[in-house]
Structure formats: structure tokens, C-alpha cells
Design an enzyme around this catalytic site. Structure first.
Site, PDB file in Angstrom:
ATOM      1  N   HIS A  17       0.837  -1.214   0.000  1.00 25.67           N
ATOM      2  CA  HIS A  17       0.000   0.000   0.000  1.00 25.67           C
ATOM      3  C   HIS A  17       0.869   1.261   0.000  1.00 25.67           C
ATOM      4  O   HIS A  17       0.571   2.231  -0.707  1.00 25.67           O
ATOM      5  CB  HIS A  17      -0.890   0.047   1.256  1.00 25.67           C
ATOM      6  N   LYS A  41     -16.827  -7.165   6.625  1.00 24.18           N
ATOM      7  CA  LYS A  41     -15.508  -7.778   6.416  1.00 24.18           C
ATOM      8  C   LYS A  41     -14.852  -8.186   7.737  1.00 24.18           C
ATOM      9  O   LYS A  41     -13.800  -8.791   7.736  1.00 24.18           O
ATOM     10  CB  LYS A  41     -14.586  -6.814   5.673  1.00 24.18           C
ATOM     11  N   SER A 128      -2.808  -7.642   2.977  1.00 29.18           N
ATOM     12  CA  SER A 128      -3.110  -7.544   4.409  1.00 29.18           C
ATOM     13  C   SER A 128      -3.440  -8.919   4.980  1.00 29.18           C
ATOM     14  O   SER A 128      -3.129  -9.218   6.131  1.00 29.18           O
ATOM     15  CB  SER A 128      -4.292  -6.590   4.632  1.00 29.18           C
TER      16      SER A 128
END
Ligand code: ADP
Length: 158
Positions: A17, A41, A128
Site C-alpha cells: 500500500h 468484512k 493484508s
């Protein structure tokens, strides 16, 4: 003023990122990094925690703003007056999904375009999810995230 929006979950932010943020901030006057608030999520970090991690790692970039949003990205992009949405492409698997979303967004609002940056090779594998998987077993995550975030990530599993 050219403004781009870089949306994502950033749960947590990774070197992948950060690479995207640094490269896209150079292309525009302002980069709005937008954290999607999506409780479905089941994120590891709260939105506030993710905002503060992103702020900490982007202190060296002057033309950046960290925000969060609910609802449709394309509506939020218009709200912040962004003309470009930035997304990263790692593998072919990203491509199909991203293409569909980008085309849908263009139908909803043809004034806003999606731009894809290909991942830097050294981060092509990184997500992630990988960081969380390794951290959950107490593995070394120093190749994936900045040093200052490491303890905060382990703490979620202790
Ligand atoms: P999302 O849930 O929206 O995919 P992520 O936080 O996983 O949110 O990713 C946000 C954006 O960053 C996506 O466009 C994703 O493709 C991109 N991205 C994530 N990891 C990398 C990486 N290692 N290299 C390049 N882009 C990446």
C-alpha cells in the site's frame, strides 16, 4: 487541481500500500486515501486505528489526506471532488474483479476514471491477509509492514 482517491481496507496497511501511495501521490495534486468502513468484512483494526496507522506512515508525503467512508466509492469520490480512482493490480486474479468494478463505476459516473498501477515486483505477493495470517502464528512480519506498526499487529493476537 487534480485529485485522486485511493480506496481500500488497509487492515493493516502494508509496504505494498505504501508503495502505491508514494507512487500515486506523485501524479496528482492531492491524494485522498479512503478507508472503506465495511463491518461485514470483520476487520482486525478499527477505522480509527487504521486512520492513525496510515497517518503515521505517510507523514513524509505532503499532498495526502486520510479519510474513511461508508457506502459507494463512486459517490464518495464525487463528494471529495476526485476525478481519478487509483487501484493496485497484483495478479490476474485482481484484474477480473477490478475490471468489473471499474466498468460499473464508469457507468454510474463517467466523469471519474479508474487508473491501475501495477504492483512493484518486491510486493507482488503481499496482502493484508498474508500479514494477518503470519502474525496470527507469531511469525516475522518485518518484511511486510513498517517496524513501528509491528507491535500493534501482534497485540491483536495476544
Ligand atoms: P480492498 O479490500 O479494497 O482490496 P486492500 O486494502 O486489500 O483493500 O487494497 C487496497 C488497494 O491496494 C487495492 O487496489 C489493492 O489491489 C492494492 N494493493 C494491496 N496490496 C498491494 C500490493 N502489494 N501491491 C500493489 N497494490 C496493492
Amino acid at each position: 487541481m487534480k485529485r485522486a482517491i485511493y480506496p481500500g481496507s488497509f487492515d493493516p496497511v502494508t509496504f505494498g500500500h505504501i508503495d502505491m501511495i508514494e507512487r500515486s501521490a506523485k501524479m496528482v495534486d492531492e491524494l485522498v486515501v479512503a478507508i472503506l468502513i465495511n463491518s461485514a468484512k470483520n476487520p482486525l483494526f478499527s477505522v480509527e486505528e487504521r486512520v492513525s496507522m496510515l497517518e503515521e506512515i505517510s507523514g513524509h508525503i505532503p499532498n495526502i489526506r486520510i479519510t474513511s467512508f461508508n457506502g459507494l466509492l463512486i459517490d464518495y469520490a464525487r463528494e471529495v471532488d476526485a476525478s481519478v480512482i487509483v487501484r493496485g493490480l497484483r495478479a490476474v486474479t485482481d484484474f477480473e474483479y477490478e475490471l468489473q468494478i471499474a466498468q460499473t463505476n464508469r457507468i454510474i459516473n463517467s466523469q471519474i476514471d479508474t487508473v491501475f498501477l501495477t504492483t512493484s515486483l518486491e510486493y507482488a505477493y503481499l496482502s493484508s491477509t498474508i500479514v494477518k495470517e503470519v502474525a496470527s502464528y507469531g511469525g516475522d512480519i518485518s518484511h511486510f509492514v513498517p517496524e513501528r506498526l509491528i507491535d500493534r499487529i501482534y497485540a491483536k493476537y495476544s
